[in-house]
Scaffold this active site. Structure first.
Site, PDB file in Angstrom:
ATOM      1  N   ARG A 104       6.739  -8.006   1.956  1.00  0.00           N
ATOM      2  CA  ARG A 104       7.582  -7.485   3.035  1.00  0.00           C
ATOM      3  C   ARG A 104       8.277  -8.622   3.779  1.00  0.00           C
ATOM      4  O   ARG A 104       9.467  -8.540   4.097  1.00  0.00           O
ATOM      5  CB  ARG A 104       6.743  -6.656   4.007  1.00  0.00           C
ATOM      6  CG  ARG A 104       7.548  -6.069   5.171  1.00  0.00           C
ATOM      7  CD  ARG A 104       6.645  -5.324   6.128  1.00  0.00           C
ATOM      8  NE  ARG A 104       6.034  -4.180   5.479  1.00  0.00           N
ATOM      9  CZ  ARG A 104       4.979  -3.536   5.959  1.00  0.00           C
ATOM     10  NH1 ARG A 104       4.402  -3.964   7.070  1.00  0.00           N
ATOM     11  NH2 ARG A 104       4.498  -2.491   5.333  1.00  0.00           N
ATOM     12  N   THR A 151      -5.520  -1.111   6.980  1.00  0.00           N
ATOM     13  CA  THR A 151      -5.626  -2.564   7.136  1.00  0.00           C
ATOM     14  C   THR A 151      -7.000  -2.967   7.637  1.00  0.00           C
ATOM     15  O   THR A 151      -7.295  -4.158   7.729  1.00  0.00           O
ATOM     16  CB  THR A 151      -4.560  -3.066   8.134  1.00  0.00           C
ATOM     17  OG1 THR A 151      -4.710  -2.370   9.381  1.00  0.00           O
ATOM     18  CG2 THR A 151      -3.158  -2.811   7.596  1.00  0.00           C
ATOM     19  N   LYS A 189       0.834  -1.207   0.000  1.00  0.00           N
ATOM     20  CA  LYS A 189       0.000   0.000   0.000  1.00  0.00           C
ATOM     21  C   LYS A 189       0.869   1.259   0.000  1.00  0.00           C
ATOM     22  O   LYS A 189       0.612   2.195  -0.756  1.00  0.00           O
ATOM     23  CB  LYS A 189      -0.932  -0.027   1.225  1.00  0.00           C
ATOM     24  CG  LYS A 189      -1.926  -1.175   1.205  1.00  0.00           C
ATOM     25  CD  LYS A 189      -2.909  -1.098   2.358  1.00  0.00           C
ATOM     26  CE  LYS A 189      -2.241  -1.300   3.711  1.00  0.00           C
ATOM     27  NZ  LYS A 189      -1.668  -2.655   3.855  1.00  0.00           N
ATOM     28  N   THR A 190       1.894   1.285   0.843  1.00  0.00           N
ATOM     29  CA  THR A 190       2.778   2.445   0.871  1.00  0.00           C
ATOM     30  C   THR A 190       3.524   2.589  -0.451  1.00  0.00           C
ATOM     31  O   THR A 190       3.682   3.703  -0.972  1.00  0.00           O
ATOM     32  CB  THR A 190       3.777   2.316   2.033  1.00  0.00           C
ATOM     33  OG1 THR A 190       3.061   2.254   3.272  1.00  0.00           O
ATOM     34  CG2 THR A 190       4.726   3.504   2.072  1.00  0.00           C
ATOM     35  N   ASP A 228      -1.385   7.049   6.049  1.00  0.00           N
ATOM     36  CA  ASP A 228      -1.298   5.638   6.403  1.00  0.00           C
ATOM     37  C   ASP A 228      -2.167   5.364   7.633  1.00  0.00           C
ATOM     38  O   ASP A 228      -2.316   6.239   8.499  1.00  0.00           O
ATOM     39  CB  ASP A 228       0.161   5.277   6.693  1.00  0.00           C
ATOM     40  CG  ASP A 228       0.397   3.774   6.661  1.00  0.00           C
ATOM     41  OD1 ASP A 228      -0.503   3.036   6.200  1.00  0.00           O
ATOM     42  OD2 ASP A 228       1.474   3.338   7.094  1.00  0.00           O
TER      43      ASP A 228
END
Length: 373
Positions: free
Chosen positions: A240, A181, A87-88, A132
């Site tokens: 990640r 999230t 997402k980032t 975020d």
């Protein structure tokens, strides 16, 4: 990528000479500066480089290309999905594709309307504002954001009590990219103000293999195909985690294997760091061991299970349980957590006749809840 001192709650990132130059004003407690620099270096810079998520990638690409042709900022973008899926990275890519700077902050950092007003009033025309964990903003800030996203203005209240005056402040057009999230926790008025919503799903092993090959090249790691597939298969479908495991395998190979990452190095390193063939770590296996050996497969309440493994209930529920349920090792029922047949088989134990063969979620389970807790 250069990182400046932590002197506030925002962060401005601009693209210069093909790389991102950041002046960070937020301290990430999740790792060292070196680790953050490495993670940032592994991020794709453009939408064409972004692996996996073809549906979201194509939809977002259409939105951005149409905005470029119109010569106006695109609609606000909401990205949802589990942690670690990109997402980032996509927020950074939005700014790069638009060739505009990006301002970075987070929901927990904006606890007052004044905090948000300070950020919004400093935005340039066409700038991207990345929020975020947007679902964790305060209610007052959310209400201010409604007006800013829709009408590009904010009302700044001066004074208190009967003498208070609301002064309208016009804002240049900008684009909000929100990441969450827990999309279900966003109030409907805020969700409705996003013109594009993309949900990121877990990655297939093939996509993770492509990501790891790219990361290995950027890190200067020589890795065999078998080693890369071994790491990808234990990464929980999350880039990640895949990149983190690759760095640990690289460390093992540098210390014990002459620097070359082969299948043996991957297996030995992952065993050292307690990541088994199914991607389960120490906490995951402790939860399954407690369920099967101490409670005969359940059902058992969340708090009781957490005490049995020596962790907080929130840790078990948010860290271990989502993957165990998704992969069919655990079932959530109104009476509590139960081990499935796959959990018994993974531990090498004989499953009782009453053990469910797959995970079962209540139909109304939209949040973490406290089933059987």
């Amino acid at each position: 990528m250069s990182t400046g001192p932590a002197d506030g709650f925002g962060s401005e990132i601009r693209e210069a000479d093909g790389s991102f130059e950041a002046t960070a004003r937020v301290v990430d407690a999740g790792g060292s500066d070196d680790e953050r620099v490495v993670e940032a270096a592994l991020r794709p810079r453009r939408l064409a480089e972004f692996p996996g998520q073809p549906r979201v990638r194509d939809q977002l690409g259409l939105v951005l290309e149409a905005a470029r042709r119109r010569g106006s900022p695109p609609d606000h973008v909401l990205l949802s999905g589990p942690p670690g899926l990109g997402k980032t990275t996509l927020a950074m890519i939005v700014a790069a594709e638009l060739e505009r700077p990006i301002r970075v902050t987070s929901g927990p950092a904006i606890q007052h309307a004044g905090d948000l007003a300070a950020v919004l009033s400093s935005l340039d025309e066409g700038e991207v504002l990345f929020l975020d964990e947007i679902h964790r903003m305060s209610r007052a800030a959310e209400e201010m954001l409604y007006l800013a996203m829709e009408d590009f203005r904010v009302d700044v209240v001066v004074g208190k009590g009967p003498g208070a005056t609301a002064i309208p402040l016009e804002l240049p057009p900008f684009t909000v990219v929100g990441a969450t999230t827990r999309a279900g926790l966003l109030p409907a008025p805020l969700r409705d103000r996003f013109g594009f919503t993309g949900h990121l799903d877990f990655y297939e092993v093939g996509d993770l293999v492509a990501i790891l090959h790219r990361s290995a090249g950027l890190l200067g790691v020589e890795a065999d195909e078998a080693a890369v597939r071994e790491v990808a298969g234990r990464s929980r479908g999350t880039p990640r985690i895949a990149n983190r495991l690759l760095r640990r395998v690289r460390d093992w190979a540098q210390v014990h294997g002459g620097g070359h990452v082969d299948h043996h190095a991957a297996r030995e390193a992952l065993a050292l760091f307690d990541v088994d063939e199914a991607g389960l770590d120490r906490l995951d296996r402790a939860v399954l061991e407690a369920l099967c050996r101490r409670f005969a497969g359940g059902p058992v309440g969340l708090s009781t299970l957490a005490v049995a493994v020596g962790e907080e209930s929130d840790t078990v529920e948010t860290v271990a349980e989502p993957y165990l349920v998704r992969e069919g090792f655990m079932a959530r029922t109104p009476r509590g957590r139960t081990a499935t047949g796959r959990a018994w088989a993974h531990l090498g134990l004989q499953a009782p006749a009453h053990a469910p063969q797959q995970s079962v979620l209540p139909l109304d389970d939209d949040g973490p809840g406290r089933l059987g807790g």
